[in-house]
Design an enzyme around this catalytic site. Structure first.
Site, PDB file in Angstrom:
ATOM      1  N   ARG A  99       0.860  -1.189   0.000  1.00  0.00           N
ATOM      2  CA  ARG A  99       0.000   0.000   0.000  1.00  0.00           C
ATOM      3  C   ARG A  99       0.895   1.237   0.000  1.00  0.00           C
ATOM      4  O   ARG A  99       1.814   1.327   0.817  1.00  0.00           O
ATOM      5  CB  ARG A  99      -0.906  -0.001   1.236  1.00  0.00           C
ATOM      6  CG  ARG A  99      -1.668   1.292   1.441  1.00  0.00           C
ATOM      7  CD  ARG A  99      -2.641   1.193   2.614  1.00  0.00           C
ATOM      8  NE  ARG A  99      -3.268   2.470   2.870  1.00  0.00           N
ATOM      9  CZ  ARG A  99      -3.022   3.255   3.929  1.00  0.00           C
ATOM     10  NH1 ARG A  99      -2.155   2.859   4.852  1.00  0.00           N
ATOM     11  NH2 ARG A  99      -3.638   4.408   4.075  1.00  0.00           N
ATOM     12  N   HIS A 143      -2.823  11.206   1.287  1.00  0.00           N
ATOM     13  CA  HIS A 143      -2.280  10.846   2.611  1.00  0.00           C
ATOM     14  C   HIS A 143      -1.590  12.108   3.163  1.00  0.00           C
ATOM     15  O   HIS A 143      -0.365  12.237   3.115  1.00  0.00           O
ATOM     16  CB  HIS A 143      -1.300   9.691   2.455  1.00  0.00           C
ATOM     17  CG  HIS A 143      -0.903   9.025   3.740  1.00  0.00           C
ATOM     18  ND1 HIS A 143      -1.186   7.721   4.050  1.00  0.00           N
ATOM     19  CD2 HIS A 143      -0.220   9.491   4.821  1.00  0.00           C
ATOM     20  CE1 HIS A 143      -0.709   7.404   5.233  1.00  0.00           C
ATOM     21  NE2 HIS A 143      -0.113   8.471   5.732  1.00  0.00           N
ATOM     22  N   GLU A 189      -7.217   8.507   7.007  1.00  0.00           N
ATOM     23  CA  GLU A 189      -7.507   8.962   8.371  1.00  0.00           C
ATOM     24  C   GLU A 189      -8.081  10.376   8.472  1.00  0.00           C
ATOM     25  O   GLU A 189      -7.533  11.226   9.179  1.00  0.00           O
ATOM     26  CB  GLU A 189      -6.224   8.889   9.226  1.00  0.00           C
ATOM     27  CG  GLU A 189      -5.645   7.496   9.326  1.00  0.00           C
ATOM     28  CD  GLU A 189      -4.266   7.449  10.002  1.00  0.00           C
ATOM     29  OE1 GLU A 189      -3.743   8.507  10.381  1.00  0.00           O
ATOM     30  OE2 GLU A 189      -3.714   6.342  10.135  1.00  0.00           O
ATOM     31  N   ASN A 331      -6.992   1.638  10.199  1.00  0.00           N
ATOM     32  CA  ASN A 331      -5.631   1.892  10.685  1.00  0.00           C
ATOM     33  C   ASN A 331      -5.689   1.846  12.205  1.00  0.00           C
ATOM     34  O   ASN A 331      -6.376   2.657  12.830  1.00  0.00           O
ATOM     35  CB  ASN A 331      -5.142   3.272  10.223  1.00  0.00           C
ATOM     36  CG  ASN A 331      -5.102   3.389   8.701  1.00  0.00           C
ATOM     37  OD1 ASN A 331      -5.482   2.461   7.993  1.00  0.00           O
ATOM     38  ND2 ASN A 331      -4.633   4.511   8.210  1.00  0.00           N
ATOM     39  N   TYR A 333      -3.666   1.233  16.023  1.00  0.00           N
ATOM     40  CA  TYR A 333      -2.425   1.148  16.794  1.00  0.00           C
ATOM     41  C   TYR A 333      -2.650   0.929  18.290  1.00  0.00           C
ATOM     42  O   TYR A 333      -1.876   0.244  18.926  1.00  0.00           O
ATOM     43  CB  TYR A 333      -1.575   2.417  16.606  1.00  0.00           C
ATOM     44  CG  TYR A 333      -1.059   2.562  15.194  1.00  0.00           C
ATOM     45  CD1 TYR A 333       0.178   2.038  14.829  1.00  0.00           C
ATOM     46  CD2 TYR A 333      -1.816   3.188  14.210  1.00  0.00           C
ATOM     47  CE1 TYR A 333       0.656   2.142  13.533  1.00  0.00           C
ATOM     48  CE2 TYR A 333      -1.352   3.301  12.901  1.00  0.00           C
ATOM     49  CZ  TYR A 333      -0.120   2.779  12.571  1.00  0.00           C
ATOM     50  OH  TYR A 333       0.340   2.876  11.284  1.00  0.00           O
ATOM     51  N   GLU A 402      -3.290  -0.437   8.268  1.00  0.00           N
ATOM     52  CA  GLU A 402      -2.106  -0.016   9.037  1.00  0.00           C
ATOM     53  C   GLU A 402      -2.196  -0.619  10.418  1.00  0.00           C
ATOM     54  O   GLU A 402      -3.230  -0.504  11.082  1.00  0.00           O
ATOM     55  CB  GLU A 402      -2.032   1.508   9.198  1.00  0.00           C
ATOM     56  CG  GLU A 402      -1.596   2.251   7.974  1.00  0.00           C
ATOM     57  CD  GLU A 402      -1.397   3.744   8.250  1.00  0.00           C
ATOM     58  OE1 GLU A 402      -1.129   4.137   9.406  1.00  0.00           O
ATOM     59  OE2 GLU A 402      -1.536   4.515   7.288  1.00  0.00           O
TER      60      GLU A 402
HETATM   61  O1  IFM Z   1       3.015   7.230   9.999  1.00  0.00           O
HETATM   62  C1  IFM Z   1       1.646   7.325  10.273  1.00  0.00           C
HETATM   63  C2  IFM Z   1       0.841   7.316   8.986  1.00  0.00           C
HETATM   64  O2  IFM Z   1       1.210   8.358   8.151  1.00  0.00           O
HETATM   65  C3  IFM Z   1      -0.631   7.476   9.313  1.00  0.00           C
HETATM   66  N1  IFM Z   1      -1.058   6.524  10.282  1.00  0.00           N
HETATM   67  C4  IFM Z   1      -0.295   6.434  11.501  1.00  0.00           C
HETATM   68  C5  IFM Z   1       1.174   6.203  11.147  1.00  0.00           C
HETATM   69  C6  IFM Z   1       2.003   6.068  12.435  1.00  0.00           C
HETATM   70  O3  IFM Z   1       1.907   7.210  13.212  1.00  0.00           O
END
Ligand code: IFM
Length: 509
Positions: A99, A143, A189, A331, A333, A402
């Site tokens: 991606r 992005h 995002e 995405n 985390y 992500e």
């Molecule tokens: O690096 C970023 C990406 O650009 C967007 N999502 C989160 C990632 C980690 O912070």
């Protein structure tokens, strides 16, 4: 050496490698499920003033000294010059999908109109290279890096004029690349992006108003602009979706989605107010983007709290936005604990409207404004996000686009990232087994990149990049080798030697 000592040495060796032991294999996922990794244009390419690219708002932001360490993406990982060897690495690692995003200002330097032949060549070459090696291509159209010229002309995402320009840019991408690219997302995002860009001012174009900015902004309105920017983004997304459906889909047979930033929210206590706050957190972060796409309007709770600051959809707009997706890109985390925060009267920003406090754990104090940084890894959180999206939005197709781990450590022996990858992949599998429609898992990032606020201080890559060396050599980390083993050997050989010699042998310059 006594038997006991020998036993403990054996045990400690086993424990060191335990990070890499998982109880599933590639075969547990469907054959058409894809495993990949990602990058984005400004974070990867560099060559910001080369071959006709014009500045994006990210260039403006970094060059006005807004990064804490004053870093820029001028060279980044030098992907503009090294893409060919990187795609070879992607292939050799055994990744099934890649991606990346297109730099709008490289492809169409004036934001609209003439296409830059060198930009076109660059992306055609990348796509051809991926196709040649049988790697599925996923492209994100936007992005974070908007052509600065459009920011200057009409304020970028704050103006409805962007809808026409974004659609025309997408038209060029579909026309030129759509014969080979089947997976598109429009915007990365928009939820967290709007907050970062227009409420706290710490991403381009760096707008905010007192007292809400984390960085000092000269212009902006934190109370209104995040909502306006998301509204315009949704309309632009819907317009691009319509264009594809009407002009390209029958022939190109691709699919289009949007990427949302998704953290999981646990209630801090089981009190009614904390449970309500937790639901608010989900409605503000997921519902803000996904509810309009599924039902044609914003969540009721947002309409009630934000009131007239939340733009409304006309009947026609609502019809366009509703169902304008084939899948959602997720995405993910972190997870947070969420508690209620009394809503302030007077001027509020997004966080004030959401009126919650975040904590990293059940024992932490509230994080104050924004989110805590010391959040532990929580693979269950991804499972819960995926389940929630299934239950709330009718089990749409999902790609985990992500997921990964940023670290200040520059180590090649990134056992922590192997732990992260394996446990989050396992939690994706759990979700699939519970009927969630997940179609792919991509780790972020394929290699170290220019990171949003941390520049080159936070490493996300499967591959290490030496940013002190002009040649930007890449070296495989343990995580690259682990992922490769998982994909190529079907998990049968995941106990990978961690000697430094083994790791440094994998250097590519
Ligand atoms: O690096 C970023 C990406 O650009 C967007 N999502 C989160 C990632 C980690 O912070």
């Amino acid at each position: 050496m006594g038997v006991t000592a020998f036993f403990y040495i054996l045990l400690s060796l086993w424990v060191q490698d335990a990070a890499a032991i998982i109880d599933f294999t590639r075969c547990d996922f469907a054959q058409d499920f894809v495993f990949g990794a990602g990058t984005s244009a400004y974070q990867y390419e560099g060559a910001v003033a080369e071959d006709g690219r014009s500045p994006s708002d990210w260039d403006t932001f970094t060059h006005s000294g807004k990064m804490p360490d004053k870093s820029t993406g001028d060279i980044a990982a030098d992907g503009y010059h090294k893409y060919k060897e990187d795609i070879k690495l992607i292939y050799e690692t055994g990744l099934e999908a890649y991606r990346f995003s297109i730099s709008w200002s490289r492809l169409i330097p004036n934001g609209r109109g003439a296409v830059n032949p060198k930009g076109l060549d660059y992306y055609n070459n990348i796509i051809d290279e991926l196709v040649k090696r049988g790697i599925q291509t996923h492209i994100t159209l936007h992005h974070i890096d908007l052509p600065q010229i459009l920011e200057d002309e009409y304020g970028g995402w704050l103006s409805p004029r962007i809808i026409e320009d974004f659609t025309a840019y997408a038209d060029v991408c579909f026309r030129e690349f759509g014969d080979r690219v089947k997976y598109w997302t429009t915007v990365n995002e928009p939820n967290i992006g709007a907050i970062a860009s227009y409420s706290i001012g710490h991403l381009p174009p760096g707008r905010c108003s007192d007292p809400f900015g984390i960085t000092k902004c000269t212009v902006g309105n934190s109370s209104t602009e995040p909502y306006i920017a998301v509204h315009t983004t949704l309309l632009a997304h819907a317009s691009v979706f319509k264009l594809y459906r009407e002009k390209y889909k029958a022939e190109q047979k691709g699919v289009i989605g949007i990427n949302i930033y998704s953290y999981w929210s646990y209630p801090f206590t089981n009190s009614t107010v904390d449970l309500e706050a937790t639901q608010r957190s989900k409605d503000f972060m997921f519902g803000w983007i996904l509810e309009p796409l599924v039902s044609g309007d914003y969540p009721e709770v947002m309409k009630n709290i934000v009131g007239s600051r939340l733009p409304s959809f006309t009947m026609v707009q609502s019809g366009l936005v509703k169902d304008s997706f084939d899948f959602f890109g997720i995405n993910h985390y972190y997870s947070f604990y969420v508690s209620d925060r009394p809503m302030e009267t007077g001027v509020r920003d997004f966080y004030g409207d959401m009126s919650i406090s975040y904590r990293a754990s059940r024992t932490d104090p509230p994080a104050g404004q924004g989110v805590p940084t010391n959040v532990p890894s929580d693979p269950d959180g991804l499972h819960l996000v995926l389940e929630y999206l299934k239950e709330t939005y009718g089990n749409p197709p999902l790609y985990v686009h992500e997921n990964g781990m940023g670290s200040p450590k520059d180590s090649l022996n990134d056992t922590y990232r192997v732990d992260c990858l394996s446990s989050y992949m396992g939690s994706t599998l759990d979700a699939i087994r519970n009927g969630v429609n997940v179609r792919g898992y991509f780790t972020w990032a394929f290699m170290d990149l220019f990171e949003l606020r941390a520049g080159y201080q936070s490493k996300y890559g499967l591959y290490r990049v030496d940013f002190d060396d002009m040649r930007r050599p890449r070296q495989a980390r343990l995580s690259a080798r682990w992922y490769s083993g998982f994909l190529k050997k079907n998990g049968s050989s995941l106990l990978i030697s961690r000697t430094q010699e083994d790791l440094t042998r994998n250097t590519v310059s």
